[in-house]
Design an enzyme around this catalytic site. Structure first.
Site, PDB file in Angstrom:
ATOM      1  N   ARG A  48       0.788  -1.242   0.000  1.00  0.00           N
ATOM      2  CA  ARG A  48       0.000   0.000   0.000  1.00  0.00           C
ATOM      3  C   ARG A  48       0.822   1.294   0.000  1.00  0.00           C
ATOM      4  O   ARG A  48       0.315   2.336   0.427  1.00  0.00           O
ATOM      5  CB  ARG A  48      -0.965  -0.010   1.162  1.00  0.00           C
ATOM      6  CG  ARG A  48      -0.363  -0.356   2.514  1.00  0.00           C
ATOM      7  CD  ARG A  48       0.302   0.769   3.149  1.00  0.00           C
ATOM      8  NE  ARG A  48       0.946   0.362   4.385  1.00  0.00           N
ATOM      9  CZ  ARG A  48       1.669   1.189   5.086  1.00  0.00           C
ATOM     10  NH1 ARG A  48       1.843   2.411   4.691  1.00  0.00           N
ATOM     11  NH2 ARG A  48       2.240   0.780   6.184  1.00  0.00           N
ATOM     12  N   THR A  92      -8.711   3.298  -2.732  1.00  0.00           N
ATOM     13  CA  THR A  92      -8.136   4.570  -2.303  1.00  0.00           C
ATOM     14  C   THR A  92      -8.753   5.751  -3.060  1.00  0.00           C
ATOM     15  O   THR A  92      -9.112   5.624  -4.239  1.00  0.00           O
ATOM     16  CB  THR A  92      -6.600   4.579  -2.487  1.00  0.00           C
ATOM     17  OG1 THR A  92      -6.120   5.926  -2.392  1.00  0.00           O
ATOM     18  CG2 THR A  92      -6.175   4.032  -3.829  1.00  0.00           C
ATOM     19  N   SER A 127       0.185   7.008  -9.190  1.00  0.00           N
ATOM     20  CA  SER A 127       1.361   6.133  -8.998  1.00  0.00           C
ATOM     21  C   SER A 127       0.978   4.735  -9.460  1.00  0.00           C
ATOM     22  O   SER A 127      -0.207   4.422  -9.627  1.00  0.00           O
ATOM     23  CB  SER A 127       1.765   6.076  -7.523  1.00  0.00           C
ATOM     24  OG  SER A 127       0.846   5.271  -6.804  1.00  0.00           O
ATOM     25  N   TYR A 129       1.128   2.180  -7.642  1.00  0.00           N
ATOM     26  CA  TYR A 129       0.314   1.619  -6.548  1.00  0.00           C
ATOM     27  C   TYR A 129      -1.159   2.015  -6.735  1.00  0.00           C
ATOM     28  O   TYR A 129      -2.051   1.164  -6.703  1.00  0.00           O
ATOM     29  CB  TYR A 129       0.811   2.135  -5.185  1.00  0.00           C
ATOM     30  CG  TYR A 129      -0.281   2.155  -4.144  1.00  0.00           C
ATOM     31  CD1 TYR A 129      -0.763   0.973  -3.599  1.00  0.00           C
ATOM     32  CD2 TYR A 129      -0.875   3.361  -3.739  1.00  0.00           C
ATOM     33  CE1 TYR A 129      -1.807   0.978  -2.673  1.00  0.00           C
ATOM     34  CE2 TYR A 129      -1.897   3.378  -2.812  1.00  0.00           C
ATOM     35  CZ  TYR A 129      -2.360   2.192  -2.291  1.00  0.00           C
ATOM     36  OH  TYR A 129      -3.398   2.202  -1.390  1.00  0.00           O
ATOM     37  N   HIS A 130      -1.414   3.318  -6.921  1.00  0.00           N
ATOM     38  CA  HIS A 130      -2.801   3.756  -7.072  1.00  0.00           C
ATOM     39  C   HIS A 130      -3.449   3.091  -8.292  1.00  0.00           C
ATOM     40  O   HIS A 130      -4.631   2.751  -8.280  1.00  0.00           O
ATOM     41  CB  HIS A 130      -2.874   5.281  -7.173  1.00  0.00           C
ATOM     42  CG  HIS A 130      -2.528   5.976  -5.887  1.00  0.00           C
ATOM     43  ND1 HIS A 130      -1.304   6.578  -5.666  1.00  0.00           N
ATOM     44  CD2 HIS A 130      -3.234   6.143  -4.749  1.00  0.00           C
ATOM     45  CE1 HIS A 130      -1.293   7.087  -4.435  1.00  0.00           C
ATOM     46  NE2 HIS A 130      -2.443   6.840  -3.865  1.00  0.00           N
ATOM     47  N   LYS A 133      -4.948  -0.240  -7.635  1.00  0.00           N
ATOM     48  CA  LYS A 133      -6.300  -0.163  -7.048  1.00  0.00           C
ATOM     49  C   LYS A 133      -7.350   0.080  -8.132  1.00  0.00           C
ATOM     50  O   LYS A 133      -8.473  -0.414  -8.042  1.00  0.00           O
ATOM     51  CB  LYS A 133      -6.361   0.978  -6.025  1.00  0.00           C
ATOM     52  CG  LYS A 133      -5.419   0.835  -4.847  1.00  0.00           C
ATOM     53  CD  LYS A 133      -5.919  -0.211  -3.881  1.00  0.00           C
ATOM     54  CE  LYS A 133      -5.195  -0.118  -2.563  1.00  0.00           C
ATOM     55  NZ  LYS A 133      -5.611  -1.169  -1.628  1.00  0.00           N
ATOM     56  N   LEU A 187       0.565  13.310   7.988  1.00  0.00           N
ATOM     57  CA  LEU A 187       0.360  13.856   9.334  1.00  0.00           C
ATOM     58  C   LEU A 187       1.225  13.114  10.359  1.00  0.00           C
ATOM     59  O   LEU A 187       1.798  13.737  11.265  1.00  0.00           O
ATOM     60  CB  LEU A 187      -1.117  13.780   9.725  1.00  0.00           C
ATOM     61  CG  LEU A 187      -1.425  14.481  11.042  1.00  0.00           C
ATOM     62  CD1 LEU A 187      -1.241  15.988  10.926  1.00  0.00           C
ATOM     63  CD2 LEU A 187      -2.836  14.178  11.505  1.00  0.00           C
ATOM     64  N   ARG A 189       4.096  11.754   9.824  1.00  0.00           N
ATOM     65  CA  ARG A 189       5.486  12.215   9.664  1.00  0.00           C
ATOM     66  C   ARG A 189       5.669  13.598  10.297  1.00  0.00           C
ATOM     67  O   ARG A 189       6.633  13.844  11.018  1.00  0.00           O
ATOM     68  CB  ARG A 189       5.880  12.248   8.182  1.00  0.00           C
ATOM     69  CG  ARG A 189       7.361  12.550   7.986  1.00  0.00           C
ATOM     70  CD  ARG A 189       7.801  12.538   6.533  1.00  0.00           C
ATOM     71  NE  ARG A 189       7.483  13.761   5.833  1.00  0.00           N
ATOM     72  CZ  ARG A 189       6.685  13.837   4.779  1.00  0.00           C
ATOM     73  NH1 ARG A 189       6.097  12.764   4.310  1.00  0.00           N
ATOM     74  NH2 ARG A 189       6.457  15.002   4.183  1.00  0.00           N
ATOM     75  N   THR A 201       8.606  18.750   7.093  1.00  0.00           N
ATOM     76  CA  THR A 201       9.006  18.738   5.680  1.00  0.00           C
ATOM     77  C   THR A 201       7.798  18.705   4.753  1.00  0.00           C
ATOM     78  O   THR A 201       7.092  17.706   4.675  1.00  0.00           O
ATOM     79  CB  THR A 201       9.923  17.531   5.390  1.00  0.00           C
ATOM     80  OG1 THR A 201       9.305  16.355   5.927  1.00  0.00           O
ATOM     81  CG2 THR A 201      11.284  17.706   6.030  1.00  0.00           C
ATOM     82  N   GLU A 276       2.894  15.668  -9.325  1.00  0.00           N
ATOM     83  CA  GLU A 276       1.498  15.915  -8.936  1.00  0.00           C
ATOM     84  C   GLU A 276       1.233  17.413  -8.982  1.00  0.00           C
ATOM     85  O   GLU A 276       2.163  18.211  -8.910  1.00  0.00           O
ATOM     86  CB  GLU A 276       1.235  15.377  -7.515  1.00  0.00           C
ATOM     87  CG  GLU A 276       2.082  16.061  -6.448  1.00  0.00           C
ATOM     88  CD  GLU A 276       1.942  15.489  -5.048  1.00  0.00           C
ATOM     89  OE1 GLU A 276       1.141  14.568  -4.844  1.00  0.00           O
ATOM     90  OE2 GLU A 276       2.651  15.980  -4.143  1.00  0.00           O
TER      91      GLU A 276
END
Ligand SMILES: NC(=O)c1ccc[n+]([C@@H]2O[C@H](COP(=O)([O-])OP(=O)(O)OC[C@H]3O[C@@H](n4cnc5c(N)ncnc54)[C@H](O)[C@@H]3O)[C@@H](O)[C@H]2O)c1
Length: 359
Positions: A48, A92, A127, A129-130, A133, A187, A189, A201, A276
């Site tokens: 994920r 997602t 991505s 990954y996305h 999905k 959040l 991080r 960052t 993005e």
């Protein structure tokens, strides 16, 4: 897993059966679904991380093979042994991307050349990954149509938080808490950075806006979906998030809360490793779960304080080397070695490089 299952039995008096195995092993999945014949299957089991899927070819192929094949095996096992079961699938919000119009819950009604139809909402994933999905969603919708399986695709936003009422009953039930650049969410991080005195960052302009939800609401949404299954053959989509924030909004909130707690916090803008939009329109519908009775745990000062305080408790364990982004969407190969898994290259058909080669 044995420790966690024993802890859960101790504190709740309830038993969870555990069948170790990979969803990519069709025979294993088939055997488990045949033995259990479940009314509902909650499918969380995927690779994920978007950055992980963008490291290089092997990681992209691994992510899509693992996720798409795993879900396909599950669909076939349901067809054979649980055709009236309900598949609750974790998708997602990233499947939609950031279109310049409102995002609907799965479907949009379009009039084209005088004719009207309700169609799957366009997907513009950001991505590999996305995209895995997105491919899952198509396979699930197709299986519902041809086999009569029912499914709820939960297009989930970014999860934050470090525990639920159940996991907080015992330290052995603690959830994982990822804060690194590959598996960590924004959040989490930021709160870790505030706690250890590292600048918060922010990638690029910080205008990247997404849907977010507390981990407590994740669990409740799954429960609501299970308790109100769709009709046989129905494929429905819920947008599972409770609030929208930009990355800059979150950073500002953590900065303010960190300062209030007397921590030396500051903001640092980093070149965005992702491809993005950094400022864009974003307005996603999320009414279906509210209509089923979801009462959101919204992001408050108290939630941020709790996250920072949890990190302060374990401050000595924070690895500062994991905070800066190391995976770049544009790079053909990223200069990271550490994410190579033994066996990954064999699994996707490429020879392993000799140890020590800089990538
Ligand atoms: N955490 C988030 O912010 C977020 C947001 C949106 C969607 N999701 C989705 O929710 C789901 C759960 O995410 P999470 O944050 O709990 O991730 P996680 O990594 O903590 O949990 C996923 C689990 O799936 C297991 N898994 C992966 N591939 C498997 C396979 N082939 N067979 C068996 N097990 C396998 C992993 O070992 C891991 O334990 C995922 O599908 C993820 O894409 C998560």
């Amino acid at each position: 897993m044995d420790v966690r299952l024993a802890a859960w039995r101790e504190v709740s008096g309830k038993t969870i059966d555990f069948y170790p195995g990979s969803l990519t092993d069709g025979a294993v999945v088939d055997a488990v679904v045949q033995a259990v014949k479940p009314d509902a299957i909650v499918h969380f089991a995927e690779q994920r991380s978007a950055p992980y899927s963008m490291i290089d070819r092997q990681h992209a192929v691994y992510t899509q093979t693992n996720n798409v094949v795993g879900t396909l095996n599950l669909l076939y096992a349901m067809k054979a042994h649980a055709p009236h079961g309900h598949l609750i699938k974790l998708g997602t919000m990233g499947e939609y991307g950031t279109p310049n119009i409102d995002i609907e819950e799965g479907f949009i009604t379009i009039t084209h050349n005088g004719r009207t139809d309700t169609l799957p909402y366009p997907k513009q994933a950001g991505s590999f990954y996305h995209l895995s999905k997105v491919h899952d969603s198509h396979n699930i919708m197709f299986a519902c149509r041809i086999w009569g399986i029912s499914s709820t695709d939960l297009n989930q936003g970014v999860v934050y938080g470090s525990g639920t009422d159940e996991s907080e009953l015992d330290d052995r039930l603690a959830t994982r808490f990822d804060y690194d650049d590959v598996f960590g969410t924004a959040l989490n991080r930021f709160c870790v950075e505030a706690a250890v005195g590292h600048p918060i960052t922010v990638y690029g302009e910080g205008g990247q806006t997404r849907g977010f939800l507390n981990i407590r609401d994740t669990v409740r949404c799954v429960e609501l979906a299970a308790n109100t299954p769709p009709a046989p053959g129905e494929y429905r989509v819920f947008n599972q998030f409770t609030e929208q924030f930009s990355v800059g909004d979150l950073a500002a909130m953590v900065l303010e809360e960190g300062q209030r707690l007397g921590l030396s916090t500051s903001l640092q803008r980093l070149a965005n490793p992702r491809v993005e939009k950094e400022t864009h329109y974003y307005n996603a519908k999320h009414s279906a779960l509210l209509q089923l009775g979801l009462q959101p745990h919204l992001l408050s000062r108290a939630v941020i304080t709790r996250l920072i305080e949890t990190t302060l408790r374990f401050r000595g364990r924070v690895n500062l080397d994991l905070l800066a982004p190391r995976i770049n969407w544009r790079a053909v190969r990223s200069p990271v070695q550490i994410w190579r898994q033994p066996g990954l290259d064999e699994a996707v058909g490429a020879p392993l490089e000799p140890a020590g080669v800089t990538r």
